[in-house]
Design an enzyme around this catalytic site. Structure first.
Site, PDB file in Angstrom:
ATOM      1  N   ASP A 137       0.844  -1.203   0.000  1.00  0.00           N
ATOM      2  CA  ASP A 137       0.000   0.000   0.000  1.00  0.00           C
ATOM      3  C   ASP A 137       0.877   1.249   0.000  1.00  0.00           C
ATOM      4  OD1 ASP A 137      -2.984   0.942   1.880  1.00  0.00           O
ATOM      5  OD2 ASP A 137      -1.711   2.103   0.532  1.00  0.00           O
ATOM      6  N   GLY A 138       0.638   2.122  -0.940  1.00  0.00           N
ATOM      7  CA  GLY A 138       1.441   3.335  -1.052  1.00  0.00           C
ATOM      8  C   GLY A 138       1.303   4.257   0.146  1.00  0.00           C
ATOM      9  N   ASP A 155       0.497   7.692  -9.311  1.00  0.00           N
ATOM     10  CA  ASP A 155      -0.052   7.225 -10.591  1.00  0.00           C
ATOM     11  C   ASP A 155      -1.111   6.172 -10.273  1.00  0.00           C
ATOM     12  OD1 ASP A 155       1.520   5.253 -13.268  1.00  0.00           O
ATOM     13  OD2 ASP A 155      -0.481   6.140 -13.076  1.00  0.00           O
TER      14      ASP A 155
HETATM   15  N1  SAM Z   1      -0.660   4.253 -15.357  1.00  0.00           N
HETATM   16  C1  SAM Z   1      -2.056   4.096 -15.680  1.00  0.00           C
HETATM   17  C2  SAM Z   1      -2.523   5.327 -16.336  1.00  0.00           C
HETATM   18  O1  SAM Z   1      -2.047   5.598 -17.413  1.00  0.00           O
HETATM   19  O2  SAM Z   1      -3.367   5.998 -15.757  1.00  0.00           O
HETATM   20  C3  SAM Z   1      -2.979   3.832 -14.512  1.00  0.00           C
HETATM   21  C4  SAM Z   1      -2.432   3.798 -13.297  1.00  0.00           C
HETATM   22  S1  SAM Z   1      -1.970   2.253 -12.657  1.00  0.00           S
HETATM   23  C5  SAM Z   1      -2.676   0.973 -13.545  1.00  0.00           C
HETATM   24  C6  SAM Z   1      -3.015   2.428 -11.207  1.00  0.00           C
HETATM   25  C7  SAM Z   1      -2.564   1.495 -10.133  1.00  0.00           C
HETATM   26  O3  SAM Z   1      -2.752   2.045  -8.824  1.00  0.00           O
HETATM   27  C8  SAM Z   1      -3.331   0.176 -10.131  1.00  0.00           C
HETATM   28  O4  SAM Z   1      -2.499  -0.846 -10.622  1.00  0.00           O
HETATM   29  C9  SAM Z   1      -3.750  -0.028  -8.660  1.00  0.00           C
HETATM   30  O5  SAM Z   1      -3.597  -1.375  -8.238  1.00  0.00           O
HETATM   31  C10 SAM Z   1      -2.793   0.908  -7.955  1.00  0.00           C
HETATM   32  N2  SAM Z   1      -3.206   1.338  -6.606  1.00  0.00           N
HETATM   33  C11 SAM Z   1      -4.440   1.711  -6.192  1.00  0.00           C
HETATM   34  N3  SAM Z   1      -4.422   2.035  -4.882  1.00  0.00           N
HETATM   35  C12 SAM Z   1      -3.131   1.873  -4.455  1.00  0.00           C
HETATM   36  C13 SAM Z   1      -2.469   2.046  -3.212  1.00  0.00           C
HETATM   37  N4  SAM Z   1      -3.137   2.469  -2.115  1.00  0.00           N
HETATM   38  N5  SAM Z   1      -1.132   1.793  -3.148  1.00  0.00           N
HETATM   39  C14 SAM Z   1      -0.451   1.379  -4.253  1.00  0.00           C
HETATM   40  N6  SAM Z   1      -1.021   1.166  -5.465  1.00  0.00           N
HETATM   41  C15 SAM Z   1      -2.351   1.426  -5.560  1.00  0.00           C
END
Ligand code: SAM
Length: 275
Positions: A137-138, A155
């Protein structure tokens, strides 16, 4: 018979993409994950029914969310990406010769695994020795790493579920502490057409923490409304006053030095929204 992917951008506005093939569809611990091949945008990652990134237009978002903070900071060495499991942001970050290490903190390991397998054009940089992948978790990671990164890039998916805590509030104070003394952060912060209150509130929360807070825009065809905002918070360097004349010459398809400056010029309705 045609197969169509239907994305509800808001309740009463839907985008549909004609699908050639579903490459994978699974329920992970956090979300519904699909990677489909479409006629108009090639292969795309879809999480909980929302298009995240596509082979055809990923460069817009990934270049703008990375090159603006990385060219604003004079010597970015350590970068953190929260989310970003498709690897697109890491791909762009590693074009900067000053970067020594990028940590990707992605909560869902399945996103990394499947993007490595089905979206190599976007995820290839995840194999780079400068890239460290941390599955977690970020929010927790940022809290546990003080004064550690020159640039933090959020992101994330949209402000629901696991990503809800990544938008504004106390998280931006945590990011401030996670950054080095002249650090910069950028987050994707939704579209002012469909979620104006998110854009407004996130900007307000960032402004309460960072001495320099700016909003910039980009045109992303596969994002709801096609008009997308990014919120930047900086401890010292102003992205609109940066001297770009001697920055590294890197390969881009959307970002330019002129657009770096121009992207902060906002339409009146957005100026009014964040005033
Ligand atoms: N890069 C892509 C774009 O062009 O918009 C989308 C972003 S990327 C796929 C979003 C990621 O954020 C997802 O893989 C999701 O699992 C992750 N995510 C959501 N909540 C999070 C958290 N609390 N900590 C870390 N990662 C998280």
């Amino acid at each position: 018979m045609d197969l169509w992917l239907k994305e509800s951008q808001i309740e009463d506005a839907v985008m549909t993409y004609r699908v050639k093939q579903t490459l994978i569809r699974e329920k992970t611990e956090y979300q519904d994950l699909a990677i489909v091949d479409t006629y108009s945008f090639g292969r795309m990652l879809v999480l909980d029914g929302i298009v995240q990134t596509t082979v055809r237009d990923e460069y817009v978002y990934h270049e703008m969310i990375t090159h603006i903070p990385l060219f604003t900071h004079p010597n970015p060495k350590k970068v953190l990406v929260v989310g970003g499991g498709d690897g697109g942001a890491v791909k762009e970050i590693l074009k900067h010769p000053t970067v020594e290490k990028v940590v990707l903190c992605e909560i869902d390991g399945e996103v990394v695994k499947q993007c490595k397998k089905y979206l190599p054009e976007i995820s290839f940089a995840l194999e780079d020795p400068k890239c460290e992948i941390f599955i977690g978790d970020g929010i927790k990671y940022v809290h546990e790493h003080r004064n550690s990164f020159d640039v933090v890039i959020v992101d994330s998916t949209d402000p629901f579920g696991a990503a809800e805590g990544l938008f504004g509030g106390s998280f931006y104070k945590e990011i401030y502490e996670c950054l080095t003394k002249d650090g910069i952060f950028v987050a994707q912060t939704e579209t002012p057409f469909y979620l104006p209150e998110v854009v407004r509130d996130v900007y307000k929360d960032a402004k309460a923490v960072f001495p320099i807070t700016k909003l910039f825009m980009a045109g992303i065809p596969t994002y709801p409304s096609g008009f997308w905002s990014f919120t930047l918070g900086s401890k010292r360097y102003d992205p609109q006053k940066v001297n770009l004349s001697s920055t590294a010459d890197i390969n881009t398809k959307y970002y330019t030095k002129e657009l770096h400056i121009a992207s902060f010029v906002l339409p009146k309705f957005i100026e009014d929204l964040i005033r």
